[in-house]
Each structure stands twice: as C-alpha cells, then as structure tokens.
Enzyme design. Structure first.
Site, PDB file in Angstrom:
ATOM      1  N   HIS A  33      42.058  66.362  26.277  1.00  0.00           N
ATOM      2  CA  HIS A  33      42.817  67.513  26.769  1.00  0.00           C
ATOM      3  C   HIS A  33      42.109  68.782  26.284  1.00  0.00           C
ATOM      4  O   HIS A  33      41.505  68.809  25.199  1.00  0.00           O
ATOM      5  CB  HIS A  33      44.244  67.488  26.233  1.00  0.00           C
ATOM      6  N   GLU A  57      43.159  71.476  25.011  1.00  0.00           N
ATOM      7  CA  GLU A  57      43.595  71.997  23.712  1.00  0.00           C
ATOM      8  C   GLU A  57      43.012  71.179  22.560  1.00  0.00           C
ATOM      9  O   GLU A  57      42.619  71.733  21.533  1.00  0.00           O
ATOM     10  CB  GLU A  57      45.125  71.992  23.609  1.00  0.00           C
ATOM     11  N   CYS A  77      50.757  69.279  25.067  1.00  0.00           N
ATOM     12  CA  CYS A  77      51.515  68.044  24.922  1.00  0.00           C
ATOM     13  C   CYS A  77      51.704  67.747  23.431  1.00  0.00           C
ATOM     14  O   CYS A  77      51.132  68.425  22.566  1.00  0.00           O
ATOM     15  CB  CYS A  77      50.792  66.895  25.620  1.00  0.00           C
ATOM     16  N   CYS A  91      48.408  67.148  21.688  1.00  0.00           N
ATOM     17  CA  CYS A  91      47.657  68.376  21.431  1.00  0.00           C
ATOM     18  C   CYS A  91      48.379  69.242  20.404  1.00  0.00           C
ATOM     19  O   CYS A  91      47.733  69.827  19.527  1.00  0.00           O
ATOM     20  CB  CYS A  91      47.459  69.154  22.726  1.00  0.00           C
TER      21      CYS A  91
HETATM   22 ZN   LIG Z   1      47.482  67.493  25.458  1.00  0.00          ZN
END
Ligand SMILES: [Zn+2]
Length: 145
Positions: A55, A57, A85, A88
C-alpha cells in the site's frame, strides 16, 4: 506557515491517478515536511511483484523511516488519497469508498481507532474534500462478472 492540507491532499490524488496509469490500484501518499514541503511520494505498489502489502502508505512509511529519524518525522505529515487501512495505520503508527468490492475488501477499522490504541498521540486531519477523494475511485471499482 502552516501547510495547505487540501492542496497536499489533492497531490495524493494525482499520485493515485499515476498508480492507476502504472496498472496499480488508485492509491497514493506523500510525506510533507514541517513547512509543507514534499519529501516523498509513493504509489500503490501491488504490481509488478503482486505484493498485497505494498500500500502506498506502507511503502512511504518504510522509505521515510530509512531516510529520517523520529524527531524529524514527528514534525512531518503523511497525506493519503484515502484513509489508511488498519495495516497501514499500524505500520505508520504512527472506508468505505470501495465498499465490499472483491478486489479490495476493505477492513472497516478507522485509522483513528488504530492510532488511539497506541502510546503516542497521532493527529488525524480530516476527512477533507471527500467528493474529490471519491472521484479518484469512480471508475476503478467496477463490479466483477
Ligand atoms: Zn493500507
């Protein structure tokens, strides 16, 4: 001078569009320094390695931790094209736009809840300009056949 949060957030949307152009999911993140200067940018990195944890992030947090020390990072702001999320949020320790799409079964745990379980105080700014943030995903999540 305080950073222009909305302008920096809009830049993450551009990064997210770039991720899509590179064949990845439409997510982007950037790290801004204390004065709002852009230090790092990351796109979602699922392809080419099929890394489901890549991801934007998380990738950004990893790069940032290698490049900068905590006292400096504590003065920085991570901007994300969508709410981070739980993975993250946990990784940076520091919702529902895709809903239940099978390609992105979002875990519905707000990052504020993840951060509030930590021992450091992490400020969450937003949500801001949600309609624009949602537009980044408008064509990305078509129903699967
Ligand atoms: Zn994430």
């Amino acid at each position: 001078m305080s950073p222009d949060h909305e302008s920096l957030l809009r830049l993450t949307f551009e990064i997210a569009h770039s991720a899509t152009a590179h064949g990845n999911m439409p997510f982007g993140a950037l790290l801004a320094g204390p004065g709002g200067e852009i230090l790092l940018e990351e796109e979602n990195g699922y392809f080419p390695d099929l890394d489901a944890t890549a991801h934007a992030e998380c990738l950004l947090a990893t790069r940032a931790s290698k490049l900068y020390r905590e006292p400096f990072l504590a003065q920085c702001t991570l901007y994300s094209s969508a709410e981070p999320c739980a993975m993250c949020a946990g990784a940076i320790y520091w919702k529902a736009m895709t809903g239940d799409h099978p390609d992105n079964p979002t875990m519905d745990l707000p990052c504020r809840d993840v951060f509030s379980a930590g021992q450091k105080s992490i400020e969450v700014i937003g949500p801001l300009i949600e309609t624009e943030a949602e537009a980044v995903h408008r064509d990305a999540w078509q129903p699967t056949v």
